[in-house]
Scaffold this active site. Structure first.
Site, PDB file in Angstrom:
ATOM      1  CE  LYS A 404      -1.803   1.107   3.911  1.00  0.00           C
ATOM      2  NZ  LYS A 404      -2.671   1.138   5.110  1.00  0.00           N
ATOM      3  CD  GLU A 501      -3.467  11.336  13.588  1.00  0.00           C
ATOM      4  OE1 GLU A 501      -4.423  11.035  14.328  1.00  0.00           O
ATOM      5  OE2 GLU A 501      -3.428  11.061  12.366  1.00  0.00           O
ATOM      6  CG  ASP A 529     -10.719  17.238  13.521  1.00  0.00           C
ATOM      7  OD1 ASP A 529     -10.697  17.255  12.278  1.00  0.00           O
ATOM      8  OD2 ASP A 529     -11.559  16.606  14.189  1.00  0.00           O
ATOM      9  CG  MET A 530      -9.029  16.826   8.506  1.00  0.00           C
ATOM     10  SD  MET A 530      -8.779  15.583   7.233  1.00  0.00           S
ATOM     11  CE  MET A 530      -7.911  14.335   8.167  1.00  0.00           C
ATOM     12  CD  GLU A 545      -3.025   4.728   5.332  1.00  0.00           C
ATOM     13  OE1 GLU A 545      -3.098   3.511   5.542  1.00  0.00           O
ATOM     14  OE2 GLU A 545      -2.091   5.429   5.752  1.00  0.00           O
ATOM     15  CD  GLU A 554     -12.344   3.203   7.938  1.00  0.00           C
ATOM     16  OE1 GLU A 554     -11.340   3.937   8.040  1.00  0.00           O
ATOM     17  OE2 GLU A 554     -12.322   1.975   8.121  1.00  0.00           O
TER      18      GLU A 554
END
Length: 745
Positions: A404, A501, A529-530, A545, A554
């Site tokens: 991956k 992150e 938090d983005m 990801e 998700e």
């Protein structure tokens, strides 16, 4: 004695043998055990036994329907584990003759009661005499199943049934498109009739009876999703090779190999009907097992080789005494004594050895499949990464997926090469292959560590080229940061990275990675938090990801739609797009596991599962697609789709238990990441398929249509799926308003 111990298949495989009525069970088990068989299938009563006529109790007493001389007798549970009972073959609960029907019902009840009393693990039931209409048979079995706790019932199911024995109304599919040939009817239909009337009880399984004729290869695939417990393999199906050994036709070999992989046992039935050369040493014994070698000249007759070598073979239809042989240890060392193995001359020994041969020549299972073995058909609720902070062990498991991150590295490399460090003559991108990704990078550093040149390149300018700003949103413990830095080294690009992150515990791992690699100046850690962070500058490349087993399950669309405000005009999102796929599926195992919870909530929850005992009723079709950056105005990630699937008439009927979901993702032009079976990325295991269960199993006729409606619903605080079946029958909409399952925003 196991057919062979294969670490790549997770366990050993076993074989049984059908025997005549046995009055001495321990000696019978031992005799056939010496031949190699692990269990016997023995009649519960003598074939001539019939139930006594109904009688009026005398002084409150009724005579027992069984007596010691007429029934299988076991006085120890030690032997019960090595014996499978067999119900009398004359029993016909649906016979048109009332006397035979009444006697059959009584006999079936008596024999099943005796088997349960003995504590047997399983009982083999005779095939239905009227495959298309066996309601009485199903009713008796249903009654028996209600009183059983562990003993399984194996219904004998001929794969093909002669048309004259099928009864009125039987058949399978349109003319010219049937899974069986002319003069036969589909045995699966007979199985489904009884299984459905028994309410798909988990203790009712199928024992497939193989004949000389097999149904179409397309129709055999559906048995992978059924509760097949054993294959009944008559000796008359074998043919003799040039040396006289029993062998199977190639279609039968392929069928056995497929079921070996599913863990299904094989039972040899009938008497030996092949004359083979004189007895030989057990050349087919399992690796590490005791080997038998011929005695030196003067001490005994030489023993020939097994079926895989020239010369003689174990087993002889004519019988004879076994030759004494030197006993050898697992490493070939002499153990100092001789041995005579009575099993070597058993007439059924060549058949057992042939099963060993078939099992041991199965292709070696790859490392990925071995690692996934413990997850097969194990239901898992999808992660909620926005609501929950993942544990370090979960991150570690995903980070082991080397392929991956090679694909991500390749995507970042191509983006840098095409947009920021273009070669003199740009060529059209080709889809990346894993063999290319396994090759060393252009700078000469291996894929496992970064070189010093890569460290100096990221953070300033290189060759006068401007610094590229790359943001990793949802950085976890940093594997995408590492992949991006390697890609920059390969492309010769100067890179400035922001690692965003929200999990404060994961930040510690990123700090350690930057310190170890010397990237502290090139990478800025953002503990936020983005969705709420305000970036100090715009990014040229946005890497994430956030994909789930269904692509969007998700909340990748919601997260990336919010994060794309960081992206400069014309910036690149990795991933660029992803599409979910859906297919109707058979899986008795999964349906039973969901049903065992005995509530509505679990039938309205999609599960991540490594599908194993399953069958896709029809090929997959695309469902929902999401593209990034998202230029829609306004942005709406709710979706609705209606899909229509057609069952291949030649594949026969099937039963629908749920919907299997997959996804394909284009990380960047020419770089595909996929768990969709036709395009599955090699050796990638981060995502298992997703399974949407249906409350009730649904029969799908040969050539029938399956219509599915699926909704992706969004509200201010959650996202959920709803799904429903509208053909071949209309069913309820599952998970209305996300009452049972949702993903929190």
């Amino acid at each position: 004695m196991v057919l062979g111990k294969r670490a790549d298949y997770g366990d050993a495989k076993y074989a049984g043998v059908q025997v005549p009525f046995a009055t001495d069970v321990p000696n019978t088990v031992e005799s056939y055990g010496l031949c190699g068989f692990d269990f016997i299938v023995a009649p519960l009563v003598r074939e001539e036994w019939r139930p006594p006529a109904p009688a009026v109790p005398q002084n409150g007493q009724l005579p027992s329907p069984l007596n010691r001389d007429d029934c299988l007798y076991i006085n120890s549970s030690q032997w019960a584990n090595q014996v499978v009972g067999q119900v009398s073959s004359w029993i016909e609960p649906d016979s048109p003759d009332p006397a035979l029907r009444q006697a059959s019902v009584a006999a079936l009840k008596h024999q099943l009661g005796w088997a349960a009393h003995l504590g047997l693990q399983a009982v083999v039931l005779p095939a239905p005499s009227r495959p298309a209409a066996s309601p009485n048979y199903a009713q008796v079995l249903n009654q028996a199943l209600q009183g059983l706790t562990h003993m399984a019932l194996w219904l004998t199911v001929p794969l093909v049934v002669p048309a004259e024995g099928a009864g009125a109304g039987a058949g399978g599919g349109a003319e010219g498109a049937s899974p069986v040939g002319p003069g036969f009817v589909d045995g699966w239909e007979a199985w489904h009739q009884i299984r459905a009337q028994a309410d798909h009880h988990n203790l009712l399984g199928a024992a497939l009876l193989l004949g000389p004729t097999l149904p179409s290869p397309a129709s055999l695939g559906r048995w992978a999703g059924e509760p097949v417990k054993a294959l009944l393999l008559p000796t008359h199906v074998f043919s003799a090779n040039k040396r006289g050994y029993p062998v199977l036709p190639k279609p039968h070999q392929e069928l056995l190999a497929a079921f070996f992989k599913l863990g299904v046992q094989v039972v040899i039935t009938g008497e030996a009907c092949h004359a083979v050369p004189p007895p030989a040493a057990a050349a087919a014994a399992a690796p590490g097992a005791k080997q038998l070698n011929p005695l030196p000249p003067g001490l005994g007759a030489a023993v020939g080789a097994g079926p895989g070598a020239s010369g003689g073979a174990p087993g002889s239809a004519a019988g004879g005494a076994a030759s004494p042989a030197l006993a050898l240890g697992p490493n070939g060392e002499a153990l100092g004594f001789t041995i005579t193995d009575p099993g070597e001359v058993h007439p059924l020994r060549p058949y057992w050895e042939y099963l060993c041969f078939l099992f041991r020549r199965l292709e070696v299972v790859g490392e990925q499949e071995r690692a996934e073995a413990s997850y097969r058909d194990y239901l898992q609720v999808p992660l909620q990464p926005l609501q929950d902070n993942l544990e370090s062990q979960t991150y570690e498991t995903f980070e082991k997926d080397v392929q991956k991150y090679k694909l991500y590295e390749e995507a970042v490399y191509r983006a840098l090469r095409d947009r920021h460090c273009p070669p003199p003559a740009k060529q059209a991108p080709n889809p990346v292959s894993l063999s290319e990704l396994d090759a060393p990078s252009a700078s000469g550093s291996g894929s496992g560590e970064a070189s010093s040149s890569g460290r100096t390149a990221a953070g300033g300018k290189q060759g006068g080229r401007p610094t590229v700003t790359l943001m990793v949103v949802g950085a976890g413990r940093g594997p995408l940061v590492r992949a991006s830095m390697r890609a920059a080294e390969r492309a010769g690009a100067a890179l400035r990275v922001y690692a965003v992150e929200k999990n404060p515990n994961a930040i510690v791992h990123i700090q350690q990675m930057l310190r170890a690699e010397g990237w502290e100046e090139a990478v800025t850690i953002v503990s936020a938090d983005m969705r709420h962070w305000q970036a100090p500058e715009l990014a040229d490349i946005l890497v994430s990801e956030l994909l789930g087993s269904f692509g969007d399950n998700e909340l990748s669309p919601e997260c990336l739609d919010g994060a794309q405000r960081f992206l400069a005009p014309g910036g690149i999102s990795i991933p660029a797009a992803y599409t979910s796929f859906l297919a109707p599926a058979t899986s008795h195992k999964l349906h039973h596991d969901v049903k065992s919870y005995k509530d509505l909530e679990h039938f309205e929850t999609p599960y991540v599962v490594r599908l194993h005992r399953h069958h896709l009723i029809s090929p997959t079709q695309p469902l929902f697609t999401f593209v990034h950056p998202n230029t829609d105005a306004p942005i709406d990630n709710s979706r609705y789709a209606s899909l229509t699937f057609t069952r291949d008439p030649a594949a026969g009927g099937a039963v629908l238990h749920g919907l299997a979901g997959y996804f394909e993702c284009v990380l960047y032009e020419g770089v595909l990441l996929s768990i969709h079976p036709p395009s599955h990325s090699e050796n990638m295991f981060s995502w298992f398929p997703i399974f949407f269960p249906l409350r009730e199993p649904v029969y799908v006729a040969p050539g029938g249509k399956v219509e599915v409606q699926v909704w992706r619903c969004c509200s201010a605080h959650k996202v959920w799926y709803e799904w429903a079946l509208t053909a071949p029958v209309a069913g309820p909409i599952h998970n209305v308003n996300g009452r049972s399952y949702w993903v929190g925003l």
